[in-house]
Scaffold this motif. Sequence first.
Motif, PDB file in Angstrom:
ATOM      1  N   ARG B  60       0.902  -1.059   0.040  1.00  0.00           N
ATOM      2  CA  ARG B  60      -0.170   0.028  -0.039  1.00  0.00           C
ATOM      3  C   ARG B  60       0.837   1.193   0.140  1.00  0.00           C
ATOM      4  O   ARG B  60       1.897   1.423   0.969  1.00  0.00           O
ATOM      5  CB  ARG B  60      -0.933   0.086   1.199  1.00  0.00           C
ATOM      6  N   HIS B  61       0.505   2.075  -0.815  1.00  0.00           N
ATOM      7  CA  HIS B  61       1.362   3.287  -1.131  1.00  0.00           C
ATOM      8  C   HIS B  61       3.090   2.901  -1.355  1.00  0.00           C
ATOM      9  O   HIS B  61       3.832   3.608  -0.457  1.00  0.00           O
ATOM     10  CB  HIS B  61       1.394   4.391  -0.020  1.00  0.00           C
ATOM     11  N   HIS B  62       3.351   1.702  -1.872  1.00  0.00           N
ATOM     12  CA  HIS B  62       4.791   1.531  -2.040  1.00  0.00           C
ATOM     13  C   HIS B  62       5.341   0.988  -0.681  1.00  0.00           C
ATOM     14  O   HIS B  62       6.609   0.771  -0.692  1.00  0.00           O
ATOM     15  CB  HIS B  62       5.565   2.519  -2.703  1.00  0.00           C
ATOM     16  N   SER B 122      -2.361  -2.847  -3.861  1.00  0.00           N
ATOM     17  CA  SER B 122      -2.214  -2.680  -5.132  1.00  0.00           C
ATOM     18  C   SER B 122      -2.865  -3.968  -5.962  1.00  0.00           C
ATOM     19  O   SER B 122      -3.231  -3.912  -7.077  1.00  0.00           O
ATOM     20  CB  SER B 122      -0.818  -2.752  -5.679  1.00  0.00           C
TER      21      SER B 122
END
Lengths: 208, 156
Positions: B60-62, B122
């Motif tokens: 989530r958010h890299h 993702s």
Amino acid sequence: MSWVDRHIASFWRRVADNTLPGRGGLGVVRIVACLYVLLLVAPDGRWINAVPPGFFNPPRFSVMHWFSRFPPAPVVSLLDALAIVLACLVMAGVRARASSIAFVVVGALLSNIVCSFGKIDHDGMCWAFFGCMAFSGWGQSLALVPDKPSRFDGAERSLALLGVCIGFAMSVVGVKKALGWVDFNTNTSGCSSSTRFAASSSCCGSPC
Amino acid sequence: MFSRGATLLILLGLVVPEALRSSSPAREPYPAVILPAGAGTISLKHKLLHLNRTVLMGRRHHKWRELDMIEFMKPIPVQYFARIARARFGISEGKKRHGHASEDERITRRWLQERLKLQGCSGRSLRVVTERMTVQLPSGKQVSSHFERPRTYVLG
């Protein structure tokens, strides 16, 4: 009568003396047991339909190991409905002997389907209970369609067998727990420790 | 009440399943008259409690973030998770002994991707790690924690 037969007869006599119920009590046991099943542990396998087939991993020695995937949704729904109807029939005392046997077969099969993820839930005692009680004559009292007396029925025999099943299972796990927990070591969570704690379900709880 | 033969059969019906379970948990038959016997103990040496916890993570958010395992597994009861994860979600070698492998694997990957997306990830990578925690007794304060044995599944 040989020495072995005398001891076997004496063993079962002692078990029967300690497990025989009071007169008329079996009908009440039947109703209470079915109420427990219906209200607290009602068979429910419909959620299996939402599980991806890749998770299918039944235990090696189970009925589901003969299959290659989860059964189709209508089959599971049918088994679910059948199990609940059979539990209701046993509770109401409608041909309770046959209904109990059918409930054991359908319920155990449904439970087999639910335990197809590799983990076994130990509800075998439930099926042993209904299987033994089916032949106890518990459908002859407090019943809508009472069972006719049959040579297969015998409260003494059924309850003695159930008593032996419970005694055996409890003794085995009792010995295993005693061997693991009674370690006289205050540096472990065994019985000598004063520390008590609960582990969450996601913890494996194994010693590191 | 029960003859010698019937008694022997009853004895075998009780002892054989228990013997199979005792030889290896994987050999436990079902259904059988067996009760759970977990009798493990945990080391409390130096008033420190060491625990392992299986954690499910998604991107989530890299960054790898811990997922809500109960929500992720619904409607499967969370107690089945450990065995499902051990079988690698049926998307690797665990599939080979059953048929329908490629189709089943495709459906399973898609199911896992959807679950990741529901938790804001993702939807392409899933990771299972073991968190080793050390807790001080009796305060219950966590003194250390680290992740190990990561297993990453690329789903799409």
